[in-house]
Design an enzyme around this catalytic site. Structure first.
Site, short mmCIF file in Angstrom:
data_model
loop_
_atom_site.label_atom_id
_atom_site.label_comp_id
_atom_site.label_asym_id
_atom_site.label_seq_id
_atom_site.Cartn_x
_atom_site.Cartn_y
_atom_site.Cartn_z
N ALA A 155 0.84 -1.21 0.00
CA ALA A 155 0.00 0.00 0.00
C ALA A 155 0.87 1.25 0.00
CB ALA A 155 -0.93 -0.01 1.22
N PRO A 178 -9.37 4.28 6.46
CA PRO A 178 -9.53 3.69 7.80
C PRO A 178 -10.46 2.48 7.82
CG PRO A 178 -9.77 6.08 7.88
CD PRO A 178 -9.68 5.71 6.44
N VAL A 210 0.30 -2.19 7.60
CA VAL A 210 -1.02 -2.50 8.14
C VAL A 210 -1.32 -4.00 8.13
CG1 VAL A 210 -3.50 -2.34 7.60
CG2 VAL A 210 -2.12 -0.25 7.69
N GLU A 236 -0.11 -7.07 8.20
CA GLU A 236 0.31 -8.14 9.10
C GLU A 236 0.36 -7.71 10.56
OE1 GLU A 236 3.56 -10.63 6.77
OE2 GLU A 236 3.56 -8.54 6.19
N1 MCN Z 1 -3.86 0.51 4.41
C1 MCN Z 1 -4.26 1.79 4.78
N2 MCN Z 1 -3.34 2.69 5.20
C2 MCN Z 1 -2.03 2.39 5.24
C3 MCN Z 1 -1.58 1.11 4.83
C4 MCN Z 1 -2.54 0.19 4.41
O1 MCN Z 1 -5.46 2.07 4.75
N3 MCN Z 1 -1.16 3.28 5.67
C5 MCN Z 1 -4.86 -0.51 4.05
C6 MCN Z 1 -5.21 -0.54 2.56
O2 MCN Z 1 -6.53 -0.96 2.38
C7 MCN Z 1 -4.23 -1.59 2.04
C8 MCN Z 1 -4.20 -2.59 3.18
O3 MCN Z 1 -4.36 -1.79 4.36
O4 MCN Z 1 -4.69 -2.17 0.84
C9 MCN Z 1 -2.94 -3.44 3.30
O5 MCN Z 1 -1.80 -2.66 3.12
P1 MCN Z 1 -0.32 -3.16 3.45
O6 MCN Z 1 -0.11 -3.20 4.91
O7 MCN Z 1 0.63 -2.36 2.64
O8 MCN Z 1 -0.26 -4.68 2.95
P2 MCN Z 1 -0.11 -5.19 1.44
O9 MCN Z 1 -0.93 -4.40 0.53
O10 MCN Z 1 1.34 -5.40 1.15
O11 MCN Z 1 -0.84 -6.61 1.54
C10 MCN Z 1 -0.16 -7.74 1.98
C11 MCN Z 1 -0.53 -8.07 3.42
C12 MCN Z 1 0.10 -9.35 3.79
S1 MCN Z 1 1.79 -9.38 3.71
C13 MCN Z 1 -0.65 -10.47 4.09
S2 MCN Z 1 0.16 -11.88 4.57
C14 MCN Z 1 -2.07 -10.39 4.05
C15 MCN Z 1 -2.60 -9.02 4.21
O12 MCN Z 1 -1.95 -8.11 3.53
N4 MCN Z 1 -2.82 -11.26 3.35
C16 MCN Z 1 -4.14 -10.99 3.13
N5 MCN Z 1 -3.92 -8.88 4.26
C17 MCN Z 1 -4.73 -9.77 3.61
N6 MCN Z 1 -6.03 -9.50 3.44
C18 MCN Z 1 -6.80 -10.37 2.72
N7 MCN Z 1 -8.12 -10.09 2.55
N8 MCN Z 1 -6.28 -11.51 2.18
C19 MCN Z 1 -4.99 -11.84 2.37
O13 MCN Z 1 -4.50 -12.93 1.83
MO1 MOS Z 2 2.56 -11.66 3.83
S1 MOS Z 2 3.04 -13.36 4.88
O1 MOS Z 2 4.21 -11.02 3.86
O2 MOS Z 2 2.40 -12.19 2.20
#
Ligand code: MCN
Ligand code: MOS
Length: 764
Positions: free
Chosen positions: A516, A658, A729, A731
């Site tokens: 994200a 959020p 966010v 994990e």
């Molecule tokens: N977000 C936000 N504000 C931020 C960061 C993130 O609002 N500052 C919100 C957004 O909606 C964003 C989401 O949180 O799309 C996740 O953002 P981020 O933390 O960057 O994670 P990634 O997009 O890299 O997603 C991967 C992460 C991981 S590593 C695993 S494991 C996981 C997870 O996301 N697997 C999931 N959440 C999951 N959610 C679903 N539904 N399914 C999975 O398999």
């Molecule tokens: Mo998440 S376990 O880093 O895809």
């Protein structure tokens, strides 16, 4: 080629700005069945592959008798190591150059039960399944090591690169007035996304199309290109919607190689979907871990030393590390510290990443241990955490960029009503229910990898965002629409987002909770560039109405361009585009550092993780933080544990949406409740097989297991962490839940359970 387009409905505008609570724009397609999942495609002439898996956990395949299977109705091919076309080895995700030896996804030497040894391809799935049962495999069996507890497993191999040490941890421990020492254990756990793994592979000459759920389109497409020795551009990997991954869908796996190879051998599109049972052996989840933690403290609860030794299981052929020192080394201030880790090879499929690999079991150890110390010295569990609060990163010796953990303790304790807790274990009770309050903290690092994104402003005033990044449910589609809408100045329903196709601009893995922050940064940059070009057009074009104003800047708001000096109504984007004869404005921008913006290796920069910055590269230490407060109710007779309520306060910096971030946190917390009370991969010690390889026996939480969850955001924008101020966010929520529950169970019952899951047999 059709690429799925996703955009918000009209009327969402109020929530459409960055930071608004816009509902998932991919939601309606997902719940009405319009979303086209990878495995729902049906290219003409498609045939079906079914895997034949090893029934033994260790030894070798002596011979395969495929005669009966080959004669069975509909069978086109029984693929074995003897007749499969050769495949090349590929670079791994760390950019290690491939070996010259061929890559063999069908094994002759067996290192775990469930290993793929043959595949049957037939006209229909039923024919392939029936014929697979006719394949006779003759083995030579060797003794197997079933898991960490197998006496044959031993202590494993030390991993020196995981050692973290400062001060004189052992000396300080020996002299500490208060010492505690305990072992904490977590079992083998599985990702269990509802959509199982699988793919459809189709060759047209030397061009390959693969429909497959993927967390990392570019990384997997690169592996496929290298395996089958074709240019990267010849692979099209499509993954517009994904039914969950949780870490298990980031890398190309053996069954992918088998299906693509079968399609090449037969000249027909091949579909291979692993069965639910095979999701427990076609890839591994979180490895089992054990760790011993020794804390040395003063009588008033101040830490003087932490000594940790840990181990996780891995496969016989490859090392997978579950870093057990990751939270231990940064959560508390201590002048002396030592953490060492081994890996123990056992006969299992290679374990993999499962939501917060490392941080999750690491927090289970240290957050239970600090609770034990709190009782030992008679200090409230929140107080002892504040007493040992780390004002800077004790390991990297750098200031935190932001650490709103104090605020999290305060907000969480207040909302939970922590002050009503009676200190003594087994002192709170309602009828036959023992009531316990528990607390634990968690953290997850901010990782940073570059990406690129394309933003287009079209003639009709609408906007397109394109990236090969993915949305597996976490909200990428939605936050990118919000980012582009805000940066350009259009209503969110004017933005279309295209994701999940390897022909789109390069993106890093959607893993490590980094995506994200990274992709909003790239989209923001591209969108601003497109908006600047639009403004330039509006100012400079001879046909533009702003010519006469002599304006040197304009504003774009709600799809309308106007001059800050002019009180007039302004002009719509579509109108400017029309007047200036433009069909599109297009901006492709990346967040690569200058030295990596090299044409030749451009795609490679996105297909390995070598460009990733660690959370402590630079002047600050970057992490998200959280704290969970739990009330459990334990049946005094049966020992059944229910989580009655939970309040969590979390610091992920600025939230782009959020509603979605809260949903991510809750998803992680729910998985944490499952980990604490239900989840346990059980291996048969006699033959090394996973016994509970289905959702009836491998228990994950259902609605009935989950109480009302309250999550509170205590973050503030952190622009050291990311362009737009967000931190990790996805994990974060799962980290610290299991120890909070274990601590609450101790408070309720006086019984300390140090090996997960906390089942009734351990309490009575
Ligand atoms: N977000 C936000 N504000 C931020 C960061 C993130 O609002 N500052 C919100 C957004 O909606 C964003 C989401 O949180 O799309 C996740 O953002 P981020 O933390 O960057 O994670 P990634 O997009 O890299 O997603 C991967 C992460 C991981 S590593 C695993 S494991 C996981 C997870 O996301 N697997 C999931 N959440 C999951 N959610 C679903 N539904 N399914 C999975 O398999
Ligand atoms: Mo998440 S376990 O880093 O895809």
């Amino acid at each position: 080629m059709t690429i799925v387009e996703t955009r918000a409905k009209r009327g969402d505008a109020a929530d459409g700005a960055l930071g608004g609570r816009l509902s998932r724009i991919d939601g309606p397609a997902k719940i009405t069945g319009l979303a086209d999942y990878a495995l729902e495609h049906h290219p003409q002439g498609m045939v079906h592959a079914v895997l034949v898996e090893s029934a033994i956990a260790s030894g070798r395949v002596v011979s395969i008798d495929a005669n009966a299977a080959e004669r069975a109705p509909g069978v086109l091919l029984v693929m074995t190591p003897d007749n499969a076309l050769p495949i090349k080895s590929a670079t791994d995700w760390l950019n290690t150059p491939p070996s010259d030896a061929p890559y063999e996804p069908l094994a002759r030497s067996i290192t775990f039960a469930g290993q793929h040894i043959a595949a049957v391809i037939a006209e229909t799935f039923e024919q392939a399944t029936a014929a697979a049962a006719l394949v006779k495999v003759y083995y030579e069996e060797a003794p197997a090591i079933a898991g960490l507890d197998d006496p044959k497993a031993g202590d494993g191999m030390p991993l020196d690169r995981m050692t973290i040490e400062w001060g004189d941890a052992h000396g300080a421990l020996a002299n500490a007035p208060i010492r505690i020492k305990h072992e904490y254990r977590t079992p083998r756990e599985y990702n269990v996304p509802i959509e199982p793994h699988g793919l459809i592979a189709e060759w047209k000459g030397d061009r390959l199309t693969v429909w497959e759920p993927s967390q990392w389109i570019d990384g997997m497409a690169r592996t496929y290109a290298e395996w089958f020795d074709i240019p990267f551009e010849n692979v099209e990997l499509r993954s517009p919607y994904i039914g969950g991954g949780f870490g298990s869908k980031a890398l190309a796996l053996e069954h992918g190689a088998i299906a693509i190879n079968a399609a090449r051998m037969l000249g027909r599109p091949v579909k291979l979907a692993v069965t639910r049972a095979q999701t427990f052996t076609a890839y591994g989840g979180r490895p089992a871990t054990r760790q011993t933690i020794e804390l040395g403290a003063t009588r008033d609860g101040k830490l003087v030393s932490i000594v940790q030794t840990g181990a996780n299981e891995t496969s016989m052929k490859a090392v997978q590390v579950e870093p057990l020192g990751s939270v231990t080394s940064i959560m508390y201030a201590t002048p002396n510290f030592s953490s060492r880790q081994n890996v123990v090879p056992v006969n299992t499929v290679k374990p993999g990443a499962l939501r917060a690999p490392g941080e999750n079991p690491s927090a289970f150890g240290i957050e239970c241990a600090i609770d034990e110390l709190a009782y030992e010295v008679g200090i409230d569990p929140v107080q002892i955490r504040l007493l040992n609060y780390a004002e800077e990163d004790p390991h990297a010796r750098k200031p935190w960029s932001t650490r709103r953990l104090r605020e999290a303790y305060a907000a969480g304790a207040e909302a939970f009503g922590w002050s009503a807790r009676q200190p003594k274990p087994r002192s709170m009770r309602e009828g036959n229910q023992l009531i316990g309050y528990g607390v634990a903290a968690g953290t997850y690092p901010v990782r940073r990898t570059p990406g690129e994104a394309l933003v287009r402003i079209l003639g009709d005033g609408s906007v397109e965002v394109a990236s090969s990044g993915i949305d597996m449910g976490q909200g990428t589609y939605t936050i990118l629409a919000q980012t582009a809408a805000e940066a350009i100045g259009v209503p969110v329903e004017k933005v279309r987002v295209k994701l999940g196709d390897s022909s789109l601009p390069r993106a890093p893995v959607a893993g490590g909770s980094q995506f994200a922050n990274l992709i909003t940064g790239a989209v923001h940059k591209a969108a601003l560039a497109a908006r600047d070009e639009l403004i330039g057009l509006a100012i400079n074009d001879p046909n533009s109405p702003f010519r006469d104003l002599q304006a040197n800047t304009l504003i774009v708001e709600n799809g309308v361009i106007s001059s800050p000096r002019d009180t007039g109504a302004g002009v719509g984007i579509a109108e400017i585009m029309q007047r200036t004869g433009r069909e599109r404005i297009e901006a492709l921008r990346d967040t690569l550092p200058e030295n990596l913006r090299n044409e030749k290796d451009h795609f490679r920069n996105f297909t390995t993780i070598t460009t990733m910055l660690s959370p402590t590269d630079g002047d600050y230490s970057l992490h998200s933080w959280c704290v969970h407060f739990v009330e459990v109710r334990v049946d005094a007779d049966f020992g059944t544990v229910r989580v009655a309520r939970m309040v969590s306060a979390l610091d992920s910096g600025r939230l782009y949406n959020p509603k979605l971030a809260e949903s991510q946190w809750k998803g992680g917390i729910i998985m944490g409740i499952g980990q604490a009370l239900l989840e346990e991969g059980i291996v048969d010690a006699r033959n090394g097989r996973v016994m509970n390889n289905n959702l009836g026996d491998y228990l994950v939480p259902t609605n009935a297991d989950i109480p009302d969850l309250k999550v509170i955001s205590v973050g503030i924008p952190d622009t050291h962490a990311s362009v737009l101020g967000g931190k990790a966010v996805g994990e974060l929520g799962i980290v610290g839940v299991a120890p909070a529950i274990a601590n609450a169970v101790y408070h309720a019952t006086g019984v300390r359970v140090r090996d997960l899951p906390i089942t009734m047999d351990k309490l009575t």
